[in-house]
Design a protein around this motif. Structure first.
Motif, PDB file in Angstrom:
ATOM      1  N   THR A  93     -18.101 -17.756  19.336  1.00 15.31           N
ATOM      2  CA  THR A  93     -16.852 -18.383  19.778  1.00 15.31           C
ATOM      3  C   THR A  93     -16.337 -17.786  21.080  1.00 15.31           C
ATOM      4  O   THR A  93     -15.831 -18.519  21.924  1.00 15.31           O
ATOM      5  CB  THR A  93     -15.750 -18.326  18.697  1.00 15.31           C
ATOM      6  OG1 THR A  93     -15.559 -16.966  18.289  1.00 15.31           O
ATOM      7  CG2 THR A  93     -16.095 -19.194  17.508  1.00 15.31           C
ATOM      8  N   SER A  94     -16.469 -16.480  21.268  1.00 13.39           N
ATOM      9  CA  SER A  94     -16.006 -15.879  22.523  1.00 13.39           C
ATOM     10  C   SER A  94     -16.861 -16.356  23.695  1.00 13.39           C
ATOM     11  O   SER A  94     -16.338 -16.653  24.775  1.00 13.39           O
ATOM     12  CB  SER A  94     -16.013 -14.360  22.441  1.00 13.39           C
ATOM     13  OG  SER A  94     -15.030 -13.930  21.527  1.00 13.39           O
ATOM     14  N   GLY A 135     -11.574 -15.809  11.394  1.00  9.96           N
ATOM     15  CA  GLY A 135     -12.957 -15.622  11.823  1.00  9.96           C
ATOM     16  C   GLY A 135     -13.639 -14.522  11.040  1.00  9.96           C
ATOM     17  O   GLY A 135     -13.043 -13.494  10.733  1.00  9.96           O
ATOM     18  N   ASP A 171      -8.096 -15.622  15.381  1.00 10.42           N
ATOM     19  CA  ASP A 171      -9.220 -14.854  15.905  1.00 10.42           C
ATOM     20  C   ASP A 171      -8.719 -13.418  16.017  1.00 10.42           C
ATOM     21  O   ASP A 171      -8.197 -12.999  17.047  1.00 10.42           O
ATOM     22  CB  ASP A 171      -9.674 -15.409  17.252  1.00 10.42           C
ATOM     23  CG  ASP A 171     -10.879 -14.669  17.806  1.00 10.42           C
ATOM     24  OD1 ASP A 171     -11.688 -14.162  17.008  1.00 10.42           O
ATOM     25  OD2 ASP A 171     -11.009 -14.583  19.041  1.00 10.42           O
ATOM     26  N   GLU A 231     -17.572 -16.797  13.063  1.00  7.43           N
ATOM     27  CA  GLU A 231     -17.051 -16.813  14.431  1.00  7.43           C
ATOM     28  C   GLU A 231     -18.096 -16.434  15.472  1.00  7.43           C
ATOM     29  O   GLU A 231     -17.757 -16.202  16.631  1.00  7.43           O
ATOM     30  CB  GLU A 231     -15.831 -15.902  14.547  1.00  7.43           C
ATOM     31  CG  GLU A 231     -16.129 -14.439  14.397  1.00  7.43           C
ATOM     32  CD  GLU A 231     -14.917 -13.565  14.691  1.00  7.43           C
ATOM     33  OE1 GLU A 231     -15.123 -12.434  15.141  1.00  7.43           O
ATOM     34  OE2 GLU A 231     -13.792 -14.001  14.459  1.00  7.43           O
ATOM     35  N   ASP A 239      -9.266 -15.233  23.854  1.00 10.46           N
ATOM     36  CA  ASP A 239      -8.988 -15.133  22.419  1.00 10.46           C
ATOM     37  C   ASP A 239      -8.320 -16.401  21.884  1.00 10.46           C
ATOM     38  O   ASP A 239      -8.630 -16.867  20.787  1.00 10.46           O
ATOM     39  CB  ASP A 239      -8.106 -13.914  22.125  1.00 10.46           C
ATOM     40  CG  ASP A 239      -8.826 -12.602  22.375  1.00 10.46           C
ATOM     41  OD1 ASP A 239     -10.066 -12.582  22.366  1.00 10.46           O
ATOM     42  OD2 ASP A 239      -8.135 -11.588  22.602  1.00 10.46           O
ATOM     43  N   LEU A 253     -12.725 -22.204  16.784  1.00  7.63           N
ATOM     44  CA  LEU A 253     -12.873 -22.023  15.325  1.00  7.63           C
ATOM     45  C   LEU A 253     -12.219 -23.174  14.576  1.00  7.63           C
ATOM     46  O   LEU A 253     -12.797 -23.753  13.656  1.00  7.63           O
ATOM     47  CB  LEU A 253     -12.191 -20.729  14.874  1.00  7.63           C
ATOM     48  CG  LEU A 253     -12.858 -19.401  15.060  1.00  7.63           C
ATOM     49  CD1 LEU A 253     -11.913 -18.280  14.649  1.00  7.63           C
ATOM     50  CD2 LEU A 253     -14.124 -19.323  14.251  1.00  7.63           C
ATOM     51  N   ALA A 296     -10.956 -19.090  21.766  1.00 10.47           N
ATOM     52  CA  ALA A 296     -11.878 -18.817  20.656  1.00 10.47           C
ATOM     53  C   ALA A 296     -11.264 -19.281  19.330  1.00 10.47           C
ATOM     54  O   ALA A 296     -11.952 -19.896  18.503  1.00 10.47           O
ATOM     55  CB  ALA A 296     -12.231 -17.336  20.597  1.00 10.47           C
ATOM     56  N   ALA A 297      -9.990 -19.014  19.121  1.00 10.76           N
ATOM     57  CA  ALA A 297      -9.308 -19.476  17.901  1.00 10.76           C
ATOM     58  C   ALA A 297      -9.292 -21.001  17.844  1.00 10.76           C
ATOM     59  O   ALA A 297      -9.479 -21.600  16.783  1.00 10.76           O
ATOM     60  CB  ALA A 297      -7.887 -18.917  17.840  1.00 10.76           C
TER      61      ALA A 297
END
Length: 138
Positions: free
Chosen positions: A96-97, A56, A8, A93, A121, A128, A124-125
């Motif tokens: 995602t946050s 992303g 991300d 992406e 972060d 994903l 979020a990764a």
């Protein structure tokens, strides 16, 4: 089996998630300062086999590229130049946050803990990557 890494990528921070060796479970690995990404990746690739990376792809609600797209495209181009044998897969992406922040709330983290942008972060990764794995299994 080699792992899959999800990135991300951000201007200041980059969240990284990785699969287990069977490519079944996504786990947050770390969040690093973006300027150290290639040093981190060199070290990581020296220790672990990686089949591919997911990066992303930021899009606006209407599907058009976001303002950060050129920055991420430059990262992807630099990555492909430095690591030509590792395929790069771009993944949407959007949200995602927000999903990461909601995950933090659902996990019972305090307001102070939820302000930790590094954790957002990394989560979020992970989202994903888990989404990619889920779609791969279907």
């Amino acid at each position: 089996m080699p792992r899959i890494l999800a990135i991300d990528y951000g201007i200041k921070r980059t969240g990284i998630a990785v699969t287990d060796e069977l490519q079944i479970i996504a786990s947050g690995l770390t969040t690093i300062p973006t300027e150290t990404i290639f040093t981190f990746l060199n070290d990581y690739f020296d220790k672990e086999k990686v089949a591919k990376i997911l990066v992303g792809e930021p899009k606006q609600m209407n599907g058009m590229p976001s303002e950060s797209t050129p920055i991420i495209e430059k990262f992807v181009a630099d990555f492909k130049e430095k690591f030509p044998s590792i395929p790069v897969i771009r993944v949407d992406e959007r949200f995602t946050s927000k999903m990461a922040f909601q995950t933090m709330i659902d996990s019972g983290l305090s307001k102070k803990q939820r302000k930790n942008k590094n954790l957002v972060d990394e989560i979020a990764a992970t989202i994903l990557l888990q989404d990619f794995l889920t779609r791969k299994m279907i």
